[in-house]
Write a protein that holds these residues in place. Structure first.
Motif: not given
Length: 103
Positions: A57-67, A83-98
């Motif tokens: 999936l494209p990052s939330a920042q890329a989606l925001g730039a397209e909008a 920005h909030a969506l991007n932070q939530a995605i990064e948090e989920v990624r950190r949890q998956l990596e942990a």
């Protein structure tokens, strides 16, 4: 005449047998756990299919730039949501990596 065993010695022998079985069972379980840990250490980590889909999936920042169109004034609410969506995605990624590091 045949000797009969007393009830006390029969109970003691049963207790000894049960304890020996428990020790053998614990040793077998410990051996299996060590083998599983070695096997998991030696095999490369599997990539979870859901994680692969998330990474595509494209990052939330890329989606925001397209909008936001290039010449238009950026919508502040949209920017905050992205920005909030991007932070939530990064948090989920950190949890998956942990979780992957824990296995």
């Amino acid at each position: 005449m045949a000797e009969q065993s007393s009830p006390g010695s029969s109970g003691g022998s049963l207790l000894l047998t049960a304890m020996a079985g428990a020790v053998l069972g614990a040793a077998g379980l410990a051996w299996w756990l060590v083998k599983e840990a070695d096997r998991r250490r030696q095999t490369p980590p599997r990539r979870d299919p859901a994680r692969r889909e998330i990474e595509k999936l494209p990052s939330a920042q890329a989606l925001g730039a397209e909008a936001v169109s290039p010449g238009a004034q950026p919508n502040r609410d949209l920017h905050d949501k992205v920005h909030a969506l991007n932070q939530a995605i990064e948090e989920v990624r950190r949890q998956l990596e942990a979780m992957e590091a824990g296995h």
